[in-house]
Write an enzyme that holds these catalytic residues in place. Sequence first.
Site, PDB file in Angstrom:
ATOM      1  N   ASP A  23      -5.498  -4.408   4.845  1.00  0.00           N
ATOM      2  CA  ASP A  23      -4.593  -4.736   3.340  1.00  0.00           C
ATOM      3  C   ASP A  23      -3.887  -3.306   3.477  1.00  0.00           C
ATOM      4  O   ASP A  23      -4.276  -2.234   3.708  1.00  0.00           O
ATOM      5  CB  ASP A  23      -5.782  -4.678   2.249  1.00  0.00           C
ATOM      6  CG  ASP A  23      -5.006  -4.736   0.939  1.00  0.00           C
ATOM      7  OD1 ASP A  23      -4.152  -5.829   0.668  1.00  0.00           O
ATOM      8  OD2 ASP A  23      -5.306  -3.896   0.221  1.00  0.00           O
ATOM      9  N   ASP A  81      -1.929  -2.010   0.214  1.00  0.00           N
ATOM     10  CA  ASP A  81      -2.033  -1.244  -1.190  1.00  0.00           C
ATOM     11  C   ASP A  81      -3.584  -1.207  -1.553  1.00  0.00           C
ATOM     12  O   ASP A  81      -4.215  -2.298  -1.758  1.00  0.00           O
ATOM     13  CB  ASP A  81      -1.454  -2.018  -2.260  1.00  0.00           C
ATOM     14  CG  ASP A  81       0.184  -2.085  -2.180  1.00  0.00           C
ATOM     15  OD1 ASP A  81       0.555  -1.405  -1.698  1.00  0.00           O
ATOM     16  OD2 ASP A  81       0.508  -3.146  -2.824  1.00  0.00           O
TER      17      ASP A  81
HETATM   18  P1  B16 Z   1       5.182  -6.550  -4.018  1.00  0.00           P
HETATM   19  P2  B16 Z   1      -1.950  -5.494  -0.915  1.00  0.00           P
HETATM   20  C1  B16 Z   1      -0.435  -6.229  -3.156  1.00  0.00           C
HETATM   21  O1  B16 Z   1      -0.492  -5.800  -2.001  1.00  0.00           O
HETATM   22  C2  B16 Z   1      -0.654  -5.574  -4.501  1.00  0.00           C
HETATM   23  O2  B16 Z   1      -2.103  -5.245  -4.401  1.00  0.00           O
HETATM   24  C3  B16 Z   1      -0.235  -6.155  -5.546  1.00  0.00           C
HETATM   25  O3  B16 Z   1      -0.789  -5.713  -6.900  1.00  0.00           O
HETATM   26  C4  B16 Z   1       1.196  -6.775  -5.517  1.00  0.00           C
HETATM   27  O4  B16 Z   1       1.532  -7.342  -6.958  1.00  0.00           O
HETATM   28  C5  B16 Z   1       1.335  -7.416  -4.395  1.00  0.00           C
HETATM   29  O5  B16 Z   1       0.982  -6.739  -3.355  1.00  0.00           O
HETATM   30  C6  B16 Z   1       2.691  -7.881  -4.260  1.00  0.00           C
HETATM   31  O6  B16 Z   1       3.475  -6.574  -3.844  1.00  0.00           O
HETATM   32  O7  B16 Z   1       5.598  -6.861  -5.556  1.00  0.00           O
HETATM   33  O8  B16 Z   1       5.426  -5.332  -3.426  1.00  0.00           O
HETATM   34  O9  B16 Z   1       5.644  -7.762  -3.122  1.00  0.00           O
HETATM   35  O10 B16 Z   1      -3.151  -5.106  -1.893  1.00  0.00           O
HETATM   36  O11 B16 Z   1      -2.061  -7.107  -0.595  1.00  0.00           O
HETATM   37  O12 B16 Z   1      -1.564  -4.943   0.141  1.00  0.00           O
HETATM   38 MG    MG Z   2      -4.895  -4.230  -1.821  1.00  0.00          MG
END
Ligand code: B16
Ligand code: MG
Length: 213
Positions: free
Chosen positions: A9, A11
């Site tokens: 993953d 974030d």
């Molecule tokens: P975006 P991950 C996720 O990343 C985040 O944890 C989540 O908070 C966010 O809403 C989602 O990506 C979408 O992100 O707006 O940049 O497309 O933890 O799956 O790496």
């Molecule tokens: Mg994450």
Amino acid sequence: MKYRGIIFDLDGVICSTDHYHYLAWKKLADKLGIYFDETINNRLRGVSRMASLEIILERCDRTLTEEEKLAAAEEKNNTYRELLKEMSEADLAPEVKETLDALRAGGLLLGIGSSSKNTKFILSQIGLGDYFDAISDGTNITRSKPDPEVFLKGAEYLGLPAADCLVVEDAEAGIQAAAAAGMDSAGIGEAAKSSLATYQLTTFRDLLKVSLQ
Ligand code: B16
Ligand code: MG
């Protein structure tokens, strides 16, 4: 070795963008007059942008049209991307980079499985633009975690059967997605408390113990 590939993953695992997400959603929520705090922000981990907006709108006293929702999500993303410009190689922890290098040297393929549509931008900001063997992210999926799609695509892009991949996640939704994909998972941060995770990591370096065996 037990695994041939690891799907990370982004974030909350490779880097920390939680606070930028929080600041961007907070700005939008304030503008719309909706209460929003860090606890609600925690519910957005691993959840897609539109699903995150729906969680924020739970506290809104009026119903937004689909057009208004799309505009709100775009506004949040513009604020978020401005904040991401502040990120640099200094936001990649030495422990994370050293561990990734050691896993690769041990013969493992390394991929990304992220819900984010900003994955490639974030990776380039932290100096990992060309680092991973495969990237599966918010731009190639139709269903968000806890659906397994992002990890199944990640395994496919790595050229490996799902069962040969280990997922590393910080969100319960991601641990559920890994289980649904038939993959073992290692939980870190919040997800280290998950009883569904195959391994509970205290630090990122612990990955060396569970995957180079
Ligand atoms: P975006 P991950 C996720 O990343 C985040 O944890 C989540 O908070 C966010 O809403 C989602 O990506 C979408 O992100 O707006 O940049 O497309 O933890 O799956 O790496
Ligand atoms: Mg994450």
